[in-house]
Design a protein around this motif. Structure first.
Motif, short mmCIF file in Angstrom:
data_model
loop_
_atom_site.label_atom_id
_atom_site.label_comp_id
_atom_site.label_asym_id
_atom_site.label_seq_id
_atom_site.Cartn_x
_atom_site.Cartn_y
_atom_site.Cartn_z
N PRO A 170 -117.04 -8.24 132.16
CA PRO A 170 -118.40 -8.83 131.62
C PRO A 170 -118.44 -9.01 129.96
N ALA A 171 -117.63 -8.20 129.33
CA ALA A 171 -117.70 -8.45 127.90
C ALA A 171 -117.14 -9.81 127.32
N LEU A 172 -116.08 -10.06 128.11
CA LEU A 172 -115.30 -11.50 127.80
C LEU A 172 -116.22 -12.71 128.34
N ALA A 173 -117.01 -12.75 129.53
CA ALA A 173 -117.50 -13.61 130.07
C ALA A 173 -118.68 -13.99 129.48
N GLU A 174 -119.52 -12.97 129.00
CA GLU A 174 -120.73 -13.18 128.05
C GLU A 174 -120.66 -14.09 126.95
N THR A 175 -119.61 -14.53 126.62
CA THR A 175 -119.13 -15.50 125.57
C THR A 175 -118.63 -16.81 126.10
N LEU A 176 -118.66 -17.19 127.23
CA LEU A 176 -118.38 -18.39 127.73
C LEU A 176 -119.78 -19.35 128.03
N PRO A 177 -119.96 -20.42 127.08
CA PRO A 177 -121.02 -21.27 127.06
C PRO A 177 -120.80 -22.18 128.43
N THR A 190 -122.16 -15.73 135.13
CA THR A 190 -121.98 -17.31 135.46
C THR A 190 -122.47 -18.12 133.98
N ASN A 191 -122.09 -19.33 134.07
CA ASN A 191 -122.72 -20.26 132.97
C ASN A 191 -123.25 -21.56 133.78
N ALA A 192 -123.11 -21.63 134.91
CA ALA A 192 -123.82 -22.93 135.52
C ALA A 192 -123.96 -22.56 136.89
N ASP A 193 -125.17 -22.68 137.41
CA ASP A 193 -125.61 -22.78 138.85
C ASP A 193 -124.87 -21.64 139.57
N GLY A 194 -124.99 -20.44 138.92
CA GLY A 194 -124.47 -19.10 139.65
C GLY A 194 -122.68 -19.05 139.98
N VAL A 195 -122.19 -20.18 139.13
CA VAL A 195 -120.90 -19.69 139.20
C VAL A 195 -120.23 -19.85 137.75
N LEU A 196 -118.97 -19.69 137.40
CA LEU A 196 -118.53 -19.58 136.31
C LEU A 196 -117.77 -21.13 136.15
N ALA A 197 -118.09 -22.12 135.59
CA ALA A 197 -117.64 -23.30 135.46
C ALA A 197 -116.76 -23.53 134.33
N LEU A 198 -115.61 -24.10 134.45
CA LEU A 198 -114.72 -24.28 133.19
C LEU A 198 -114.28 -25.56 133.03
N ASP A 199 -114.45 -26.02 131.87
CA ASP A 199 -113.67 -27.42 131.58
C ASP A 199 -112.46 -27.12 130.84
N ALA A 200 -111.69 -28.13 130.50
CA ALA A 200 -110.74 -27.91 129.53
C ALA A 200 -110.48 -27.18 128.49
N ASP A 201 -111.72 -27.29 127.51
CA ASP A 201 -112.02 -26.60 126.28
C ASP A 201 -112.35 -25.12 126.64
N LEU A 202 -113.15 -24.79 127.65
CA LEU A 202 -113.55 -23.42 128.07
C LEU A 202 -112.11 -22.67 128.42
N MET A 203 -111.33 -23.39 129.31
CA MET A 203 -110.06 -22.68 129.78
C MET A 203 -109.22 -22.45 128.15
N ALA A 204 -109.10 -23.38 127.52
CA ALA A 204 -108.36 -23.14 125.93
C ALA A 204 -108.96 -22.08 125.39
N SER A 205 -110.32 -21.86 125.44
CA SER A 205 -110.93 -20.61 124.64
C SER A 205 -110.44 -19.20 125.40
N LEU A 206 -109.87 -19.26 126.49
CA LEU A 206 -109.58 -17.79 127.05
C LEU A 206 -108.14 -17.71 126.44
N PRO A 207 -107.57 -16.31 126.46
CA PRO A 207 -106.36 -16.04 126.26
C PRO A 207 -105.36 -17.00 126.78
N GLN A 208 -104.40 -17.50 125.94
CA GLN A 208 -103.41 -18.37 126.40
C GLN A 208 -102.05 -17.94 126.45
N HIS A 209 -101.22 -18.38 127.31
CA HIS A 209 -99.95 -17.78 127.77
C HIS A 209 -99.10 -19.00 128.17
N SER A 210 -98.03 -18.96 128.18
CA SER A 210 -96.90 -19.95 128.35
C SER A 210 -95.50 -19.41 128.76
#
Length: 176
Positions: free
Chosen positions: A26-33, A50-70
């Motif tokens: 929950p601490a991480l999710a609260e920061t996603l617009p 959630t951030n949209a209609d009862g789900v967590l919806a992610l666009d590319a920018d939101l995905m990029a805002s999460l910790p990245q790995h490769s």
């Protein structure tokens, strides 16, 4: 004996992951617009935020805002190697505040796989949305491909793991 140790280790790691998800999610999710562009991945079900209609919806920018790995790896479906970048499934589950035990992943063509949430380990599946630094089109297994570091971890070269490597992934549902 060695198999027993491995099984214990996997079970222990899974329990630790589940605990970490419950504490940090929950601490991480609260920061996603709300997403501002095309949604490439939707997370639903037993999630804390959630951030949209009862789900967590992610666009590319939101995905990029999460910790990245490769990691760089070859696959049985592609030629040569590529460097895949994105979000570890473990980190996405934490960001969503996931509390369920099962992760159901669905592709654009409705192909589905299910896996235990406890299998989302630190060295495990990556929700890749970039290949060699470029967004992945649906022709190139995008928008999101759940992929494993096959070259780095021999234990991932199994039929079960290959079956879980779902591409054109666009929906994740967390269930109990």
């Amino acid at each position: 004996m060695m198999q027993t140790i491995r099984t214990f280790r996997a079970t222990w790691l899974g329990a630790c992951l589940a605990g970490a998800l419950l504490v940090s999610g929950p601490a991480l999710a609260e920061t996603l617009p709300a997403p501002q562009a095309e949604v490439i991945l939707t997370v639903s079900g037993a999630i804390g935020t959630t951030n949209a209609d009862g789900v967590l919806a992610l666009d590319a920018d939101l995905m990029a805002s999460l910790p990245q790995h490769s990691f760089t790896t070859a696959t049985i479906w592609t030629e040569g190697t590529a460097t895949y970048s994105g979000v570890l499934l473990r980190d996405l589950l934490a960001a969503a505040g996931a509390t369920g035990a099962t992760v159901k992943l669905t592709a654009l063509n409705d192909y589905q796989i299910s896996m235990p949430a406890a299998d989302a380990l630190a060295d495990g599946p990556l929700l890749a949305f970039l290949a060699d630094g470029q967004p992945m089109s649906t022709r190139d297994k995008g928008p999101v491909w759940l992929i494993y570091p096959f070259d780095d971890v021999a234990a991932f070269r199994t039929e079960q793991t290959y079956a879980r490597s779902i591409w054109q992934l666009n929906r994740i549902e967390i269930t109990d």
